[in-house]
Design an enzyme around this catalytic site. Structure first.
Site, PDB file in Angstrom:
ATOM      1  N   GLY A 140       0.848  -1.202   0.000  1.00  0.00           N
ATOM      2  CA  GLY A 140       0.000   0.000   0.000  1.00  0.00           C
ATOM      3  C   GLY A 140       0.878   1.244   0.000  1.00  0.00           C
ATOM      4  N   GLY A 197      -0.525   4.774  -0.944  1.00  0.00           N
ATOM      5  CA  GLY A 197      -1.677   5.306  -0.221  1.00  0.00           C
ATOM      6  C   GLY A 197      -1.308   6.469   0.689  1.00  0.00           C
ATOM      7  CD  GLN A 198      -4.183   9.906   5.056  1.00  0.00           C
ATOM      8  OE1 GLN A 198      -4.740   8.941   5.565  1.00  0.00           O
ATOM      9  NE2 GLN A 198      -4.327  11.134   5.524  1.00  0.00           N
ATOM     10  CB  ILE A 226      -2.889  -2.634  -6.293  1.00  0.00           C
ATOM     11  CG1 ILE A 226      -3.481  -1.295  -5.818  1.00  0.00           C
ATOM     12  CG2 ILE A 226      -2.814  -3.645  -5.170  1.00  0.00           C
ATOM     13  CD1 ILE A 226      -4.942  -1.391  -5.431  1.00  0.00           C
ATOM     14  CE1 TYR A 280     -10.647   1.158   8.221  1.00  0.00           C
ATOM     15  CE2 TYR A 280     -11.404   2.300  10.187  1.00  0.00           C
ATOM     16  CZ  TYR A 280     -10.414   2.040   9.257  1.00  0.00           C
ATOM     17  OH  TYR A 280      -9.203   2.682   9.360  1.00  0.00           O
ATOM     18  CE  LYS A 333      -8.059  -0.865   9.985  1.00  0.00           C
ATOM     19  NZ  LYS A 333      -6.841  -1.255   9.244  1.00  0.00           N
TER      20      LYS A 333
HETATM   21  C1  AKB Z   1     -11.263   6.591   8.838  1.00  0.00           C
HETATM   22  O1  AKB Z   1     -11.824   7.657   9.101  1.00  0.00           O
HETATM   23  O2  AKB Z   1     -11.823   5.629   8.329  1.00  0.00           O
HETATM   24  C2  AKB Z   1      -9.811   6.464   9.220  1.00  0.00           C
HETATM   25  C3  AKB Z   1      -9.640   5.942  10.604  1.00  0.00           C
HETATM   26  C4  AKB Z   1      -9.843   6.815  11.761  1.00  0.00           C
HETATM   27  O3  AKB Z   1      -9.326   4.798  10.780  1.00  0.00           O
HETATM   28  N1  AKB Z   1      -9.155   7.711   9.075  1.00  0.00           N
END
Ligand code: AKB
Length: 316
Positions: free
Chosen positions: A8, A11-12, A35, A143, A147
């Site tokens: 990655g 990416g950012q 990628i 998400y 995590k």
């Molecule tokens: C998001 O906002 O999805 C990310 C994070 C806080 O994990 N920047």
């Protein structure tokens, strides 16, 4: 000398972390993994090796690890919270199936692995202020689910196989280099672009919504410092809380207005972003990181604002 693979790398976080790692460990010792469709350009491409590394393609990454004798992998492949909520299957495929691939490669090739977690690993039942290191983690987003799984799976690989896995829970990251894509905290980056371009900012997050944030230089230091930390001091491994500042939209707006008095903002709250933001903590307690590996941020809201405005003005 370490041999590092950054997955990655365009990416950012990856675009800046790869350059920082090259400045520490040497250009030839840090491979930029990318990628198709997100090829490295400019200095990132020219300063060191680059290879296609799709986390869903285990044999291809295994071949890169063997080719460069990699001993440390920064696994930054992930969809951010808002995009993940709209593409949950892809989010799982990259975040968890991809992580399995990386952990298996690490086990077979004796690599250390850094895979970020996030403030998104917490949910509405978590204590909101000064959220403790070890506490309730019942996120409401895919998400967050990925995590929490990342933290647990990484711990499991350490306990079961001795794979040297380590990670932090990143807050919203603010940088002037590569913009984030599809996160809940992105407004805190977008607001600086609007200010420098002389535009009014339309804020998608409601007034009074606090979230932890961090300036990219501190985030990059955290990655390197944790991976260099003395393992005998680490009581935790995956998912260290790290913190440097917490603010709500009005506070960042006023911090910018101090230097751009004509800057204007109005609210147009985005329902999905707001529901995610409201389920996350206001601020994290990072005592464990400070105690176990000497974590210490350097930027606060004002010093970050000065630097962001200066760097963006020079570039835009
Ligand atoms: C998001 O906002 O999805 C990310 C994070 C806080 O994990 N920047």
């Amino acid at each position: 000398m370490k041999n590092i693979l950054v997955i990655g790398a365009t990416g950012q976080i990856g675009s800046e972390l790869t350059m920082k790692l090259r400045s520490i460990y040497g250009n030839d010792h840090v491979v930029a993994g990318y990628i198709h469709g997100a090829e490295p350009k400019g200095e990132l491409l020219e300063s060191g090796p680059a290879e296609v590394c799709d986390v869903t393609d285990r044999p291809a990454i295994d071949a890169v690890v063997k080719k460069y004798n990699i001993d440390t992998i920064y696994n930054l492949a992930a969809l951010l919270s808002v995009v993940a909520e709209n593409k949950p299957i892809l989010a799982w495929k990259i975040g968890i199936d991809g992580l399995w691939n990386i952990l298996e490669i690490a086990r077979e090739n004796h690599c250390a692995v850094f895979t970020p977690s996030s403030i998104g690993s917490f949910g509405p039942e978590t204590p909101r202020d000064k959220t403790p290191q070890d506490t309730v983690q019942r996120p409401r987003t895919i998400y967050g689910v990925s995590k929490v799984t990342t933290e647990l799976l990484s711990d499991w690989y350490y306990n079961k196989y001795g794979v040297d896995t380590r990670s932090v829970r990143f807050p919203g990251l603010i940088s002037n280099v590569t913009p984030p894509g599809g996160g809940t905290t992105d407004y805190a980056v977008d607001i600086y672009y609007a200010a420098v371009k002389g535009q009014e900012f339309i804020c998608p997050i409601a007034e009074g919504t606090y979230m932890d944030m961090m300036y990219m230089p501190d985030a990059l230091n955290a990655c390197v410092q944790l991976m260099e930390a003395d393992p005998t001091r680490l009581a935790h491994r995956n998912g260290f809380n790290i913190a440097s500042m917490s603010f709500e939209p009005g506070e960042i707006f006023r911090a910018i207005q101090k230097y751009k008095p004509d800057f204007k903002m109005h609210y147009q709250v985005d329902a999905l972003k707001q529901s995610i933001a409201s389920s996350w903590p206001n601020s994290l307690d990072d005592t464990a990181a400070r105690y176990e590996w000497d974590w210490q941020p350097t930027y606060d809201l004002d010093s970050m604002t000065v630097d962001m405005l200066e760097k963006l003005a020079a570039r835009l």
